[in-house]
Design a protein around this motif. Structure first.
Motif: not given
Length: 343
Positions: A231, A234, A265, A268, A272
């Motif tokens: 989170e 993000e 990015e 991230l 994920k």
């Protein structure tokens, strides 16, 4: 009168908060091997330690002066403790621990039998005062946390400040530090950096912190919980931009030590793809680059978002504000105050 928890101290005395005897000369200590209330022995103004089942060698008692010693402990690898740190832990009269069970692993590894007591965020208000009373009587107390340097995102500040106010010597014993270890191995600039402790758990507050460092010219270092790190990434992508350099240092000095380096990015997407993230996390954010000066996005304000929802969903201001507060992880009253300030 607060009594130390004997289950936390191994073989040794169970000290009671010192109180003046009826004659006003000396203090009382309680041990499981003698009658409660028996006056303790003092040697040159220093509280003598009574240890059950062992004869502690006190010939070198003068090697460690009275005072509060802030001892850095390993952050993962038990070998990451200094020789000086081990000596202080061995010669101290008492070790104040964030978690006595965790510290016992370190002490057992190095065959250290010094008494321990708990000192953590839930009892530091009262325990700090108790320890300072002992320190004023000449005790030698070592303060440790579960890992790293006492007082850095861990209990310690209250006791340290109180000891200083009472003119008790406070001695730092340097050693391992999670955020410094992560910083020097991150590859990000180290000439200027800021350590911000843990990022806020609530999204709205976390975004406000990130917004405040958007144009920072220094490397930012934070601790983060493993279940919140995705989170946080993000929010970094949303507020600081996907091209901002970041590093996630996980399990530093431990068997599964790992550094994830790259653009926000990219990191991230890596997270994920992994699913659950485990371990101790240090999150580092690089400073704004010249090419990002005009490209970095700004977070939509509460007022802008409320107006957007009113127009798109045909809601009144109150309902729109309630929805925005939920989106941004803040209370309705907090969102309302920010909305009023922006008008």
């Amino acid at each position: 009168m607060r009594q130390f928890n004997e289950s936390n101290v191994g073989a040794g005395v169970s000290p009671v908060l010192p109180e003046r005897s009826a004659r006003g000369s000396g203090y009382k200590w309680q041990s499981s091997c003698h009658t409660p209330g028996t006056p303790a022995t003092y040697i040159g103004g220093r509280l003598a330690t009574m240890v059950l089942g062992e004869n502690k060698n006190r010939e070198n008692e003068g090697a460690l002066s009275a005072g509060l010693y802030l001892v850095a402990t390993p952050i993962g690898n038990l070998e990451d403790i200094t020789l000086r740190g081990l000596r202080v832990l061995k010669e101290a009269d008492l070790i104040a621990c964030e978690d006595t069970r965790q510290t016992r692993k370190l002490l057992t590894h190095y065959s250290i039998t010094t008494r321990t007591t708990s000192y953590h965020e839930h009892n530091e208000m009262t325990r700090a005062a108790e320890l300072v009373v002992d320190l004023e009587q000449g005790a030698r107390i070592a303060l440790v946390t579960d890992a790293g340097m006492p007082g850095i995102s861990d209990p310690g500040f209250r006791l340290i400040a109180l000891a200083i106010r009472h003119h008790v010597p406070v001695v730092p014993i340097p050693g391992a530090s999670a955020f410094l270890s992560a910083l020097v191995a991150s590859g990000l600039p180290t000439d200027s950096f800021r350590f911000g402790g843990f990022l806020p758990a609530k999204r709205g507050q976390r975004q406000q912190v990130l917004e405040s460092i958007r144009e920072s010219a220094r490397t930012q270092v934070f601790y983060e919980a493993p279940h919140r790190v995705q989170e946080a990434l993000e929010d970094i992508v949303e507020i600081l931009g996907g091209q901002r350099h970041v590093v996630i240092a996980r399990e530093v000095t431990k068997i599964h030590e790992e550094f994830l380096r790259g653009r926000a990015e990219q990191v991230l997407e890596t997270l994920k793809a992994r699913g659950d993230i485990k371990g101790e996390i240090t999150l580092l954010i690089g400073k704004m680059e010249a090419t990002q000066q005009n490209a970095s996005p700004s977070r939509v304000s509460i007022r802008q978002r409320v107006e957007q929802i009113i127009a798109e969903e045909k809601l009144d201001e109150k309902a729109a504000l309630k929805k925005v507060a939920k989106e941004m992880g803040m209370s309705k009253s907090e969102a309302y105050r920010e909305l009023q300030r922006s008008k």
